[in-house]
Design an enzyme around this catalytic site. Structure first.
Site, mmCIF file in Angstrom:
data_model
loop_
_atom_site.group_PDB
_atom_site.id
_atom_site.type_symbol
_atom_site.label_atom_id
_atom_site.label_comp_id
_atom_site.label_asym_id
_atom_site.label_seq_id
_atom_site.Cartn_x
_atom_site.Cartn_y
_atom_site.Cartn_z
ATOM 1 N N GLY A 77 -2.497 0.104 2.473
ATOM 2 C CA GLY A 77 -1.192 -0.301 3.002
ATOM 3 C C GLY A 77 -0.502 0.904 3.593
ATOM 4 O O GLY A 77 -1.108 1.973 3.717
ATOM 5 N N PHE A 79 1.770 3.049 2.558
ATOM 6 C CA PHE A 79 1.954 4.298 1.805
ATOM 7 C C PHE A 79 0.842 4.553 0.804
ATOM 8 O O PHE A 79 0.997 5.365 -0.107
ATOM 9 C CB PHE A 79 3.296 4.285 1.060
ATOM 10 C CG PHE A 79 4.482 4.463 1.976
ATOM 11 C CD1 PHE A 79 5.725 3.997 1.610
ATOM 12 C CD2 PHE A 79 4.354 5.082 3.207
ATOM 13 C CE1 PHE A 79 6.820 4.143 2.446
ATOM 14 C CE2 PHE A 79 5.440 5.232 4.050
ATOM 15 C CZ PHE A 79 6.676 4.768 3.665
ATOM 16 N N GLY A 80 -0.286 3.862 0.937
ATOM 17 C CA GLY A 80 -1.335 4.162 -0.031
ATOM 18 C C GLY A 80 -2.489 3.200 0.009
ATOM 19 O O GLY A 80 -2.654 2.448 0.969
ATOM 20 N N ASP A 190 7.416 -11.805 2.498
ATOM 21 C CA ASP A 190 6.210 -11.482 3.271
ATOM 22 C C ASP A 190 5.041 -12.323 2.792
ATOM 23 O O ASP A 190 3.947 -11.816 2.524
ATOM 24 C CB ASP A 190 5.896 -9.987 3.151
ATOM 25 C CG ASP A 190 4.884 -9.538 4.211
ATOM 26 O OD1 ASP A 190 4.262 -8.471 4.023
ATOM 27 O OD2 ASP A 190 4.697 -10.269 5.200
HETATM 28 C C1 LIG Z 1 9.370 -0.529 4.841
HETATM 29 N N1 LIG Z 1 9.642 -0.245 3.404
HETATM 30 C C2 LIG Z 1 10.929 -0.838 3.000
HETATM 31 C C3 LIG Z 1 8.534 -0.700 2.495
HETATM 32 C C4 LIG Z 1 8.268 -2.190 2.614
HETATM 33 C C5 LIG Z 1 7.248 -2.630 1.572
HETATM 34 C C6 LIG Z 1 6.094 -1.700 1.462
HETATM 35 N N2 LIG Z 1 4.925 -2.029 0.852
HETATM 36 C C7 LIG Z 1 4.014 -1.047 0.874
HETATM 37 N N3 LIG Z 1 2.773 -1.214 0.357
HETATM 38 C C8 LIG Z 1 1.780 -0.289 0.421
HETATM 39 O O1 LIG Z 1 1.947 0.834 0.864
HETATM 40 C C9 LIG Z 1 0.445 -0.750 -0.060
HETATM 41 C C10 LIG Z 1 -0.469 0.176 -0.535
HETATM 42 C C11 LIG Z 1 -1.726 -0.283 -0.933
HETATM 43 C C12 LIG Z 1 -2.077 -1.643 -0.854
HETATM 44 C C13 LIG Z 1 -1.132 -2.546 -0.396
HETATM 45 C C14 LIG Z 1 -1.445 -4.034 -0.274
HETATM 46 C C15 LIG Z 1 -1.880 -4.367 1.165
HETATM 47 C C16 LIG Z 1 -3.371 -4.213 1.124
HETATM 48 C C17 LIG Z 1 -3.795 -4.680 -0.254
HETATM 49 N N4 LIG Z 1 -2.584 -4.489 -1.071
HETATM 50 C C18 LIG Z 1 -2.487 -4.786 -2.412
HETATM 51 O O2 LIG Z 1 -1.436 -4.618 -3.015
HETATM 52 N N5 LIG Z 1 -3.639 -5.238 -3.014
HETATM 53 C C19 LIG Z 1 -3.786 -5.658 -4.346
HETATM 54 C C20 LIG Z 1 -2.706 -5.826 -5.225
HETATM 55 C C21 LIG Z 1 -2.969 -6.286 -6.536
HETATM 56 C C22 LIG Z 1 -4.272 -6.570 -6.960
HETATM 57 C C23 LIG Z 1 -5.318 -6.378 -6.068
HETATM 58 C C24 LIG Z 1 -6.644 -6.677 -6.490
HETATM 59 N N6 LIG Z 1 -7.691 -6.948 -6.844
HETATM 60 C C25 LIG Z 1 -5.084 -5.926 -4.763
HETATM 61 C C26 LIG Z 1 0.129 -2.104 0.006
HETATM 62 S S1 LIG Z 1 4.621 0.343 1.682
HETATM 63 C C27 LIG Z 1 6.140 -0.427 1.993
HETATM 64 C C28 LIG Z 1 7.286 0.123 2.733
#
Ligand SMILES: CN(C)[C@H]1CCc2nc(NC(=O)c3cccc([C@H]4CCCN4C(=O)Nc4cccc(C#N)c4)c3)sc2C1
EC number: 2.7.11.1
Length: 408
Positions: A77, A79-80, A190
């Site tokens: 995603g 940030f990670g 989202d």
């Molecule tokens: C703009 N500002 C305000 C913020 C708005 C919301 C936001 N969300 C972020 N999020 C991230 O930076 C991020 C990092 C790694 C993975 C993921 C998801 C996207 C891809 C998969 N994923 C995820 O959470 N997968 C997940 C979660 C739980 C269980 C399993 C399994 N098995 C897999 C998201 S950065 C950010 C900025």
């Protein structure tokens, strides 16, 4: 007695002064003050020489990244990344999300993760991915979550032709998951197939709560930053971008309409090459919503899609969830909303092992040379302060046992 009240605060997982938060605090303070320039000041130098060793020994006893063996990158995603990991002490497999503190500080975006942490930690719902642990080090936040070996619904849609029967099942599960999230007082903002993950049993759970926001007393949110992925975003969130606007949980029901359309048609209803055209189509949804001749879509499916993809005041779900559950689209002879959890899901993932990742897309490992882009700050920036209190463990921590003995 007052001491008892204080003792309970120390062990209450929701208290901002529980033991985990206090240990975060002393660790953050040492890490933010351990800067050569600052240590020229006597008070800082004395503080560091008293606490640096203590904080190091505490960090060695607390949960840390090296307690987990990295197996595979399964998601990425802004940030990670999310990695499939194995907890070496218990041999259990988890999905571990790592968020980069430096990136969040640089982009002044270091508060969105609180909702995700709190929802997954306290939901205690079969519809919401569970947080086992949250911990941190000077560079990253870590969320250790249950692994969902079936992958996400995007992967399912690209692997199978989805029938109305399947769509009915997954939509019903999504409705229950959103009802649970709204019941906790949060709006997701989202909702999209990427955030719906398939468990070992084949049932789905909501994941990725970074865009969630808490509703106020009258169930609305005043918030201008339009978040969410363009294709799934509702007109009211789009229209009021920038200005302070009010919207409620019905924005998530809009996204359910987009989801049903996409599963049945194979693409999203307002998709256009240019982003601005997608926005235009969403704003003019009364006229832009079209159903293709192929594949054939039932009248009840078209009806529920239209009722979700309508203006907020008359959108299906605006009054309550039952008006959704009672819609004829869900009528079938295999399950009801009450028996849904016991129904047999369309796809039960075939897994060769507990760390089988075949249902996740290959993700190239980003070879970020972290060392280069991480420079020590020049002065006290308080860069660790936004993350104090993030650490969480849902187990009966040894501290609790100790204190429990004392206070009982
Ligand atoms: C703009 N500002 C305000 C913020 C708005 C919301 C936001 N969300 C972020 N999020 C991230 O930076 C991020 C990092 C790694 C993975 C993921 C998801 C996207 C891809 C998969 N994923 C995820 O959470 N997968 C997940 C979660 C739980 C269980 C399993 C399994 N098995 C897999 C998201 S950065 C950010 C900025």
């Amino acid at each position: 007695m007052e001491q008892d009240e204080l003792l309970h605060q120390l062990v209450d997982p929701k208290s901002p002064i529980n033991i985990e938060s206090l240990l975060d605090t002393i660790t953050a303070l040492v890490n933010d003050c351990k800067i050569p320039v600052l240590m020229r000041m006597k008070s800082v130098d004395n503080f560091i020489s008293r606490y640096e060793r203590v904080v190091e020994s505490v960090a060695a006893l607390r949960m840390k990244a090296t307690d987990f063996r990295q197996l595979k990158v399964i998601g990425r995603g802004a940030f990670g990344e999310v990695h499939l990991v194995r907890h070496t002490r218990t041999n259990t497999v988890y999905a571990m999300k790592m968020l980069n503190k430096d990136d969040m500080i640089k982009r002044a975006d270091s508060a969105f993760f609180w909702e995700e942490r709190d929802i997954m930690a306290h939901a205690n719902s079969e519809w919401i991915v569970r947080l086992q642990y949250a911990f941190q080090d000077p560079r990253h936040l870590y969320m250790v979550m249950e692994y969902m070996p079936g992958g996400d619904l995007v992967n399912l849609m690209t692997s199978y032709e989805v029938s109305e029967k399947w769509t009915r099942f997954y939509t019903a599960e999504l409705v229950e998951a959103l009802a649970a999230l709204h019941g906790m007082g949060y709006i997701h903002r989202d909702v999209k197939p990427d955030n719906m993950l398939i468990s070992r049993s084949g049932h789905i759970k909501l994941a990725d709560f970074g865009t969630c926001v808490k509703m106020n007393a009258n169930g609305v949110v005043r918030c201008s930053t339009a978040v969410g992925t363009p294709d799934y975003i509702s007109p009211e969130v789009l229209r009021n971008q920038g200005q302070d606007s009010e919207f409620g949980k019905e924005v998530d029901w809009w996204s359910v309409g987009v989801f049903i359309y996409e599963m049945l048609v194979g693409e999203t209803p307002f998709y256009a090459e240019a982003l601005v055209s997608t926005y235009t189509n969403i704003m003019n949804h009364q006229t832009s919503l079209r159903f293709p001749d192929e594949p054939l879509i039932s009248n009840q499916a078209k009806d529920i899609i239209k009722k979700f993809l309508s203006a907020a005041p008359e959108r299906l779900g605006k009054n309550n969830v039952d008006e959704i559950r009672n819609h004829k689209f869900f009528k079938n002879d295999e399950w009801t909303f009450e028996t849904l959890r016991d129904a047999t899901p369309p796809i039960i993932p075939t897994l060769r092992s507990d760390d089988d990742t075949t249902h996740f897309e290959e993700i190239e490992t980003r070879d970020r040379d972290n060392a280069s882009d991480f420079q020590l700050p020049k002065t006290f920036n308080g860069n660790q302060l936004p993350f104090i209190g993030f650490t969480y463990s849902n187990e009966y921590s040894p501290v609790k046992k100790l204190l429990h003995g004392a206070s009982s």
